[in-house]
Write a protein that holds these residues in place. Structure first.
Motif, PDB file in Angstrom:
ATOM      1  N   UNK A   1      20.664  16.009 -44.683  1.00  0.00           N
ATOM      2  CA  UNK A   1      19.217  15.788 -44.654  1.00  0.00           C
ATOM      3  C   UNK A   1      18.448  16.829 -45.447  1.00  0.00           C
ATOM      4  N   UNK A   2      18.805  18.103 -45.266  1.00  0.00           N
ATOM      5  CA  UNK A   2      18.111  19.174 -45.987  1.00  0.00           C
ATOM      6  C   UNK A   2      18.374  19.064 -47.488  1.00  0.00           C
ATOM      7  N   UNK A   3      19.628  18.832 -47.860  1.00  0.00           N
ATOM      8  CA  UNK A   3      19.974  18.698 -49.281  1.00  0.00           C
ATOM      9  C   UNK A   3      19.235  17.522 -49.917  1.00  0.00           C
ATOM     10  N   UNK A   4      19.214  16.389 -49.207  1.00  0.00           N
ATOM     11  CA  UNK A   4      18.532  15.204 -49.730  1.00  0.00           C
ATOM     12  C   UNK A   4      17.038  15.445 -49.903  1.00  0.00           C
ATOM     13  N   UNK A   5      16.424  16.142 -48.963  1.00  0.00           N
ATOM     14  CA  UNK A   5      14.980  16.394 -49.046  1.00  0.00           C
ATOM     15  C   UNK A   5      14.642  17.275 -50.245  1.00  0.00           C
ATOM     16  N   UNK A   6      15.429  18.322 -50.453  1.00  0.00           N
ATOM     17  CA  UNK A   6      15.177  19.207 -51.600  1.00  0.00           C
ATOM     18  C   UNK A   6      15.353  18.448 -52.912  1.00  0.00           C
ATOM     19  N   UNK A   7      16.412  17.648 -53.011  1.00  0.00           N
ATOM     20  CA  UNK A   7      16.661  16.896 -54.238  1.00  0.00           C
ATOM     21  C   UNK A   7      15.655  15.767 -54.431  1.00  0.00           C
TER      22      UNK A   7
END
Length: 550
Positions: free
Chosen positions: A131-137
């Motif tokens: 979730x965190x990785x997807x949000x940043x990207x």
């Protein structure tokens, strides 16, 4: 008639039809033969390169898998036949073999002692990291949510092969190894289930959170049941088989079949393979199976895992393109930053919760779990399996490939140095001597047990049995006497304030777990009442929490 069926054929004389067809078939056969020969030649080159990398990596102190990737980058233009990384091959053949090899060598009692940090990292940890990785990207690369979530899930997968390779060269605490191995067993399964749910949402238009959570539970539970059923059946067959080759074939069929059965039933094939491997390793390969059969199986699966990893990382190197990496470098660096932030928020906060319910995971161990967040072949396989309907599919694949290259080279080369600097596994001389003597005692006792079995079944006459047993008894007596002296010295050192210099805490914990298991079984059978066992169980739990494993 539809136009797709309007095929014109040239007019050929009946007298010439036979020879022409024969020549065409011969040409096709020659082409196929030359193609197979080229693939065989490429395979031989890869084997020779892998051998050279294995020798050089030990001498240069470079992780083996990183050396393989770099070698693959270097030899791409020299192979007689182009070999590509096929996602179907990895998911249906390589992945089940790697998972089964890890599971069959995993002791469930060790997993049980670290189950809470493993569950947190492999379950909520994957969701948080994705979730965190997807949000940043999503905002950094201006992606739509579906591609961003898919990319986040792909980058949430941790390839543990590189980390375990480092652990084999550097002494680290056994509990840390168990946490890393346990997370790797279940991390892939949760990530694959999440990946498929996101794809389902893309295909159907929308999947609500309750529906997605329900499907995830059903898929994981279904995979567990499939693995238990197939593992139980295979364990029974292994106990009745004395033929080493038949046992190998059975376990190979189980590893590959469990994945396919899970896929056919639309449950998690990865979880099915892991559970089946745990069943075989902890139930099937029990004392009812001969020692030679167990050694043969373990040796085969060790070689299978090593061989598969060798080809996977060589193929990763062949697939990666240095030129494309430099072209996508800004996006790759952002992706690296994103998945590191996701891993940071998954490791430290979640493992801080462990302190309330279990023995705390030391902060230096958490650093290793965070820095060992290396990407590998499964991330590349999932990237290649993205459907053509995903917007920006080619860019997503390029980002994943560049991220894997950066991770394997930069993180893979720096991890051994970092682990050494942390000095996680500096053992005292007394601890090292104790481990050596324990190994001698375990080996000699196992040989004596096998001699008893050979005498009982008539393989050895009693005179030879007694002679060989006395030889092992001398080794046992020497090891026991030396251990006794070390333990006496340990008792003195404990009074001076040193903590477990001879490494007995792990043995104490194992005995306490055995006590707890016996009480739980007695409760299940109704031999003792809950009120009678409750106080003793609480005392055992308190003692386990106080012990610090090495």
């Amino acid at each position: 008639m539809p136009s797709c069926y309007l095929i014109s054929y040239p007019t050929v004389s009946p007298l010439l039809a036979g020879p022409l067809l024969t020549v065409d078939a011969a040409e096709l056969g020659l082409q196929a033969e030359s193609s197979i020969a080229a693939y065989v030649s490429s395979g031989i080159v890869l084997l020779l390169v892998a051998t050279a990398v294995a020798l050089l990596s030990r001498r240069l102190g470079v992780p083996y898998v990183t050396g393989l990737v770099l070698a693959g980058l270097a030899i791409t233009d020299f192979l007689p036949q182009s070999i590509g990384l096929d996602s179907s091959l990895i998911l249906n053949l390589f992945l089940p073999i790697l998972l089964f090899e890890a599971a069959i060598n995993t002791d469930i009692s060790r997993l049980r002692s670290t189950v809470k940090p493993i569950v947190l990292l492999a379950g909520p940890g994957v969701l948080v990291a994705a979730g965190v990785t997807a949000t940043i990207l999503r905002f950094g690369l201006r992606l739509d949510w579906i591609p961003a979530l898919l990319l986040g899930t792909i980058l949430a997968i941790t390839d543990t092969v590189s980390v375990i390779a480092v652990f084999k060269e550097i002494t680290v605490p056994s509990r840390l190894i168990t946490i890393v191995e346990g997370e790797s067993l279940f991390n892939d399964g949760v990530a694959l289930v999440l990946f498929n749910l996101i794809l389902l949402s893309h295909l159907t238009g929308s999947v609500s959170f309750p529906e997605g959570l329900q499907q995830m539970v059903v898929v994981i539970a279904g995979g567990t049941l499939v693995g238990l059923a197939l593992g139980y059946l295979s364990a029974g067959l292994l106990a009745r088989s004395d033929d080493n080759l038949s046992s190998i074939l059975l376990t190979v069929a189980l590893a590959l079949g469990a994945y396919q059965v899970g896929h056919w039933l639309e449950v998690s094939g990865v979880v099915a393979v892991v559970v089946a491997g745990l069943m075989v390793g902890n139930v099937g390969l029990s004392r009812r199976v001969s020692a030679s059969n167990r050694v043969t199986l373990y040796s085969f699966w060790e070689y299978a895992g090593f061989g598969v990893n060798t080809f996977i990382f060589l193929l990763v190197g062949l697939e990666l393109k240095a030129v494309a990496f430099w072209q996508t470098l800004p996006a790759v660096l952002l992706a690296v930053l994103a998945y590191q932030v996701g891993r940071l928020l998954a490791v430290y906060p979640l493992l801080a919760l462990v302190r309330r319910v279990d023995r705390p995971v030391p902060l230096r161990w958490q650093h290793v779990l965070f820095l060992g967040n290396i990407k590998g072949s499964l991330s590349m396989a999932l990237a290649l399996s993205l459907p053509l309907t995903i917007s920006g599919r080619s860019n997503l694949i390029a980002i994943v490939f560049g991220t894997v290259l950066f991770s394997l080279v930069v993180q893979g080369l720096s991890l051994p140095w970092i682990v050494k600097r942390m000095r996680l596994g500096v053992a005292s001389p007394a601890r090292q001597q104790t481990e050596t003597l324990r190994a001698q005692l375990i080996a000699a006792k196992a040989a004596q047990d096998e001699l008893e079995s050979m005498l009982r079944t008539g393989v050895l006459p009693k005179s030879i049995y007694e002679e060989m047993r006395s030889m092992y008894q001398v080794q046992v007596a020497r090891a026991e006497r030396a251990l006794r002296d070390l333990y006496d010295r340990w008792a003195v050192e404990v009074t001076t304030g040193q903590r477990d210099p001879a490494g007995l805490d792990a043995i104490r914990k194992r005995l306490l777990l055995v006590e707890k298991g016996a009480l739980s079984e007695a409760l299940r059978r109704g031999i003792v009442s809950e009120t009678g066992a409750k106080e003793r169980l609480q005392q055992i739990d308190e003692k386990i929490l106080l012990l610090e494993e090495d």
